[in-house]
Write a protein that holds these residues in place. Structure first.
Motif, mmCIF file in Angstrom:
data_model
loop_
_atom_site.group_PDB
_atom_site.id
_atom_site.type_symbol
_atom_site.label_atom_id
_atom_site.label_comp_id
_atom_site.label_asym_id
_atom_site.label_seq_id
_atom_site.Cartn_x
_atom_site.Cartn_y
_atom_site.Cartn_z
ATOM 1 N N ASN A 223 0.814 -1.224 0.000
ATOM 2 C CA ASN A 223 0.000 0.000 0.000
ATOM 3 C C ASN A 223 0.846 1.272 0.000
ATOM 4 O OD1 ASN A 223 -2.226 -1.703 0.240
ATOM 5 N ND2 ASN A 223 -2.151 -1.645 2.484
ATOM 6 N N LEU A 224 2.170 1.115 -0.014
ATOM 7 C CA LEU A 224 3.031 2.284 0.162
ATOM 8 C C LEU A 224 3.844 2.628 -1.089
ATOM 9 C CD1 LEU A 224 4.181 1.640 3.842
ATOM 10 C CD2 LEU A 224 2.240 2.962 3.014
ATOM 11 N N GLY A 225 3.375 2.167 -2.243
ATOM 12 C CA GLY A 225 4.082 2.430 -3.502
ATOM 13 C C GLY A 225 4.240 3.914 -3.789
ATOM 14 N N SER A 226 3.185 4.700 -3.562
ATOM 15 C CA SER A 226 3.299 6.120 -3.911
ATOM 16 C C SER A 226 4.224 6.854 -2.935
ATOM 17 C CB SER A 226 1.918 6.778 -4.023
ATOM 18 O OG SER A 226 1.298 6.807 -2.777
ATOM 19 N N LEU A 227 4.213 6.465 -1.662
ATOM 20 C CA LEU A 227 5.133 7.102 -0.704
ATOM 21 C C LEU A 227 6.585 6.802 -1.105
ATOM 22 C CD1 LEU A 227 5.788 8.617 1.927
ATOM 23 C CD2 LEU A 227 5.619 6.427 3.131
ATOM 24 N N SER A 228 6.824 5.545 -1.465
ATOM 25 C CA SER A 228 8.156 5.123 -1.873
ATOM 26 C C SER A 228 8.639 5.946 -3.083
ATOM 27 C CB SER A 228 8.063 3.633 -2.183
ATOM 28 O OG SER A 228 9.173 3.199 -2.846
ATOM 29 N N LYS A 229 7.734 6.169 -4.042
ATOM 30 C CA LYS A 229 8.053 6.943 -5.244
ATOM 31 C C LYS A 229 8.357 8.407 -4.884
ATOM 32 C CE LYS A 229 5.975 7.539 -9.721
ATOM 33 N NZ LYS A 229 4.659 8.074 -10.027
ATOM 34 N N ILE A 230 7.544 8.962 -3.998
ATOM 35 C CA ILE A 230 7.738 10.362 -3.600
ATOM 36 C C ILE A 230 9.086 10.542 -2.896
ATOM 37 C CG2 ILE A 230 6.882 12.143 -2.000
ATOM 38 C CD1 ILE A 230 4.009 11.099 -2.809
ATOM 39 N N VAL A 231 9.448 9.586 -2.032
ATOM 40 C CA VAL A 231 10.730 9.671 -1.316
ATOM 41 C C VAL A 231 11.881 9.719 -2.330
ATOM 42 C CG1 VAL A 231 12.336 8.362 0.143
ATOM 43 C CG2 VAL A 231 9.959 8.622 0.847
ATOM 44 N N LYS A 232 11.788 8.860 -3.355
ATOM 45 C CA LYS A 232 12.867 8.831 -4.365
ATOM 46 C C LYS A 232 12.880 10.110 -5.203
ATOM 47 C CE LYS A 232 11.999 4.613 -5.883
ATOM 48 N NZ LYS A 232 11.967 3.418 -6.717
ATOM 49 N N GLU A 233 11.707 10.488 -5.713
ATOM 50 C CA GLU A 233 11.628 11.652 -6.599
ATOM 51 C C GLU A 233 12.048 12.940 -5.896
ATOM 52 O OE1 GLU A 233 8.058 10.101 -9.539
ATOM 53 O OE2 GLU A 233 7.657 11.712 -8.095
ATOM 54 N N GLU A 234 11.647 13.076 -4.648
ATOM 55 C CA GLU A 234 11.927 14.316 -3.906
ATOM 56 C C GLU A 234 13.285 14.249 -3.199
ATOM 57 O OE1 GLU A 234 9.945 17.055 -3.636
ATOM 58 O OE2 GLU A 234 8.346 16.251 -4.905
ATOM 59 N N LYS A 235 13.983 13.115 -3.350
ATOM 60 C CA LYS A 235 15.251 12.905 -2.646
ATOM 61 C C LYS A 235 15.100 13.156 -1.148
ATOM 62 C CE LYS A 235 18.478 13.508 -6.438
ATOM 63 N NZ LYS A 235 17.480 13.349 -7.521
ATOM 64 N N ALA A 236 14.043 12.599 -0.590
ATOM 65 C CA ALA A 236 13.797 12.765 0.856
ATOM 66 C C ALA A 236 14.735 11.844 1.634
ATOM 67 C CB ALA A 236 12.343 12.440 1.177
ATOM 68 N N ASP A 237 14.969 12.189 2.902
ATOM 69 C CA ASP A 237 15.832 11.364 3.755
ATOM 70 C C ASP A 237 15.110 10.116 4.241
ATOM 71 O OD1 ASP A 237 18.364 13.057 4.175
ATOM 72 O OD2 ASP A 237 16.706 14.481 4.385
ATOM 73 N N LEU A 238 13.805 10.235 4.420
ATOM 74 C CA LEU A 238 13.018 9.055 4.769
ATOM 75 C C LEU A 238 11.530 9.339 4.591
ATOM 76 C CD1 LEU A 238 12.492 8.497 8.556
ATOM 77 C CD2 LEU A 238 13.887 10.369 7.774
ATOM 78 N N GLY A 239 10.746 8.253 4.623
ATOM 79 C CA GLY A 239 9.296 8.374 4.565
ATOM 80 C C GLY A 239 8.694 7.698 5.781
ATOM 81 N N ILE A 240 7.572 8.246 6.259
ATOM 82 C CA ILE A 240 6.886 7.666 7.421
ATOM 83 C C ILE A 240 5.441 7.407 7.007
ATOM 84 C CG2 ILE A 240 6.168 8.049 9.826
ATOM 85 C CD1 ILE A 240 8.379 10.253 9.934
ATOM 86 N N ALA A 241 4.923 6.193 7.289
ATOM 87 C CA ALA A 241 3.528 5.889 6.961
ATOM 88 C C ALA A 241 2.792 5.431 8.213
ATOM 89 C CB ALA A 241 3.466 4.796 5.897
ATOM 90 N N HIS A 242 1.621 6.004 8.445
ATOM 91 C CA HIS A 242 0.816 5.625 9.617
ATOM 92 C C HIS A 242 -0.442 4.872 9.207
ATOM 93 C CE1 HIS A 242 3.225 7.882 12.432
ATOM 94 N NE2 HIS A 242 3.076 9.001 11.739
ATOM 95 N N ASP A 243 -1.060 4.205 10.182
ATOM 96 C CA ASP A 243 -2.368 3.592 9.953
ATOM 97 C C ASP A 243 -3.460 4.611 10.313
ATOM 98 O OD1 ASP A 243 -2.038 3.511 12.721
ATOM 99 O OD2 ASP A 243 -3.267 1.712 12.923
ATOM 100 N N GLY A 244 -4.725 4.181 10.238
ATOM 101 C CA GLY A 244 -5.858 5.099 10.365
ATOM 102 C C GLY A 244 -5.950 5.851 11.675
ATOM 103 N N ASP A 245 -5.525 5.248 12.795
ATOM 104 C CA ASP A 245 -5.649 5.947 14.083
ATOM 105 C C ASP A 245 -4.290 6.343 14.675
ATOM 106 O OD1 ASP A 245 -5.000 3.278 14.706
ATOM 107 O OD2 ASP A 245 -6.061 3.338 16.616
ATOM 108 N N GLY A 246 -3.235 6.207 13.864
ATOM 109 C CA GLY A 246 -1.943 6.799 14.247
ATOM 110 C C GLY A 246 -1.161 6.068 15.317
ATOM 111 N N ASP A 247 -1.473 4.780 15.574
ATOM 112 C CA ASP A 247 -0.672 4.102 16.594
ATOM 113 C C ASP A 247 0.455 3.264 16.000
ATOM 114 O OD1 ASP A 247 -2.381 2.145 15.673
ATOM 115 O OD2 ASP A 247 -3.036 1.455 17.644
ATOM 116 N N ARG A 248 0.493 3.148 14.670
ATOM 117 C CA ARG A 248 1.580 2.381 14.050
ATOM 118 C C ARG A 248 2.357 3.255 13.065
ATOM 119 N NH1 ARG A 248 -1.814 -2.565 11.794
ATOM 120 N NH2 ARG A 248 0.004 -2.812 10.475
ATOM 121 N N ALA A 249 3.621 2.896 12.843
ATOM 122 C CA ALA A 249 4.445 3.614 11.862
ATOM 123 C C ALA A 249 5.348 2.636 11.132
ATOM 124 C CB ALA A 249 5.298 4.674 12.555
ATOM 125 N N ILE A 250 5.349 2.731 9.809
ATOM 126 C CA ILE A 250 6.255 1.939 8.975
ATOM 127 C C ILE A 250 7.125 2.945 8.212
ATOM 128 C CG2 ILE A 250 6.298 0.472 6.883
ATOM 129 C CD1 ILE A 250 5.685 -1.185 9.370
#
Ligand code: MG
Length: 455
Positions: A223-250
């Motif tokens: 489910n994180l394909g677009s985040l992965s793409k944005i991190v590469k395109e924007e040359k970000a240092d990292l990406g953080i993804a949360h679930d619906g209520d914010g208790d998890r992070a990948i």
């Protein structure tokens, strides 16, 4: 007690009450949850909050009505993350809390997480008491309704406390971080905290929307394909993804690779144990060997629990642990608050990146590598117990742990775990080994045994 004599249908699963909104989860049940809670916690103010699902406002009204009718005061926190609500319950001296959420489930689902006065989900014993009260429609009578105050959007003290856990703030201004909150309520916390600290934040799917138009609400690699793409395109240092209520992070590293929750947990563990040798780390029995390897290397003490965030939180308190964590991206940092908190997890990974002055992929590369597989084996609800029992007989003499299902350890080579799912009609088979070949060997032996047991 009475609950042992009367067969009361279970409402609570591994993580609160969950189901399809309007079917299993309706305003009558919400009223029951509020009423049962008000009966169980007869004094004081109860904090309530909700995620962005379309059915959440309706369910919140039901819970509030139940509580007010029992004479409890209600403080309505509106849209909020689960960990922020839990933190607020503890730090405002409230008697309890209710979060209306179905976490990462699809949009049609909803549910309730019930929080005790210590800011942690109520223990199983209190869940059973609430189930009994709801089942019997038996409430405490009150001739005077409680008072309701509305305090939406006030997460300032929570953000302040998180900011105080950031070890080195200089240098954070140079970091570019993509934060994908997946249309969930973490949009209210993680981007705000990182901007406050001076980081360059790229917000992804940050409009709170109960239909989750941006992506599936569960932060899994697929489910994180677009985040992965944005991190590469924007040359970000990292990406953080949360679930619906914010208790998890990948986390996504600077190369765009989605990292597993086990490995980021091991990184956080490694960092903490360097400064706190001998500290205790709590993790469920299905977590990767990378976590036990780091504990061994850094002289930490690993404490295993059943699967479920309540088990981890309550064990952290009981044994006085520093850290807890799950393979699904759950991180529990006791000095902040011993609950699963996705924004706190983000702070800890940032601390590791800043302290080491190295990219995230390089930090994770240093950790030992293992091969793991998780399989689902269909099994009817009523057949689960019999299947586990049959496996126990078959594997007699080899079983190393029956804390949650059956675990067989193979002297450092790897391990296998078979457990009944708490939420679905299936058995879960986990296996891990040092090499891919060893993993295949283990699977070749155990898969047929499990398939045979469910027959
Ligand atoms: Mg969640």
């Amino acid at each position: 007690m009475a609950s042992n004599l009367v067969k009361v249908p279970r409402l609570f699963g591994t993580n609160g009450i969950r189901g399809v909104a309007g079917k299993e989860i309706d305003s009558d049940l919400a009223f029951g949850v509020g009423s049962a809670l008000g009966t169980l916690f007869p004094k004081g103010r109860v904090l309530i909050g909700r995620d962005g699902r379309l059915s959440s406002p309706m369910l919140l009204e039901g819970v509030a009505a139940g509580l007010l009718a029992r004479g409890n005061d209600v403080e309505d926190r509106g849209l909020i993350t689960t960990p922020a609500l839990e933190f607020m319950v503890k730090n405002t001296g409230s008697s309890a809390g209710v979060m209306i959420t179905a976490s990462h489930n699809p949009p049609e689902y909803n549910g309730f997480k019930v929080v005790d006065s210590d800011g942690i989900e109520i223990p199983r014993s209190k869940e059973e008491k609430m189930e009994l009260l709801i089942h019997r429609d038996r409430w405490r009578a009150s001739c005077q309704p409680g008072r309701r105050v509305i305090r939406e959007g006030r997460v300032g003290p929570y953000i302040e406390k998180l900011a105080s856990q950031v070890l080195a703030r200089d240098g954070i201004g140079n970091l570019k971080i993509a934060v994908d909150t997946g249309n969930g309520v973490a949009a209210l916390t993680t981007p705000r905290l990182l901007r406050k600290l001076g980081a360059n934040v790229i917000a992804v799917n940050d409009a709170i929307d109960g239909e989750f138009p941006g992506r599936n609400s569960e932060p899994r690699p697929e489910n994180l394909g677009s985040l992965s793409k944005i991190v590469k395109e924007e040359k970000a240092d990292l990406g953080i993804a949360h679930d619906g209520d914010g208790d998890r992070a990948i986390f996504v590293d600077e190369t765009g690779a989605v990292q597993s929750g086990d490995r980021t947990l091991a990184l956080i563990e490694d960092e903490l144990l360097r400064n706190h040798p001998g500290a205790k780390i709590v993790t469920p029995i299905n977590t990767s060997m990378v976590v036990s390897e780091i504990a061994r290397k850094r002289k930490g003490k690993l404490v295993l629990t059943k699967v479920g965030s309540i088990e981890v939180s309550r064990t952290i308190l009981r044994v006085g642990a520093l850290l807890g964590g799950e393979e699904n991206g759950g991180v529990f940092y006791a000095p902040h608050h011993p609950v699963r908190d996705g924004t706190m997890a983000a702070v800890m990974v940032l601390n590791a990146v800043m302290r080491n002055r190295r990219p995230l992929s390089k930090l994770l590369d240093r950790l030992p590598k293992f091969h793991m597989i998780k399989e689902k084996i269909p099994c009817k609800e009523r057949a689960k117990e019999r299947a586990i029992k049959a496996l126990k007989t078959k594997l007699k003499g080899r079983i190393s742990n029956t804390l949650d299902g059956i675990r067989v350890d193979m002297k450092g080579r790897g391990w296998v775990l078979v457990r009944a799912s708490g939420t679905e009609p299936l058995l879960r088979l986990y296996a891990e080994a040092k090499t891919e070949n060893e993993l295949l060997e283990i699977l070749d032996e155990f898969r047929p045994l499990v398939l045979n047991a469910v027959k």
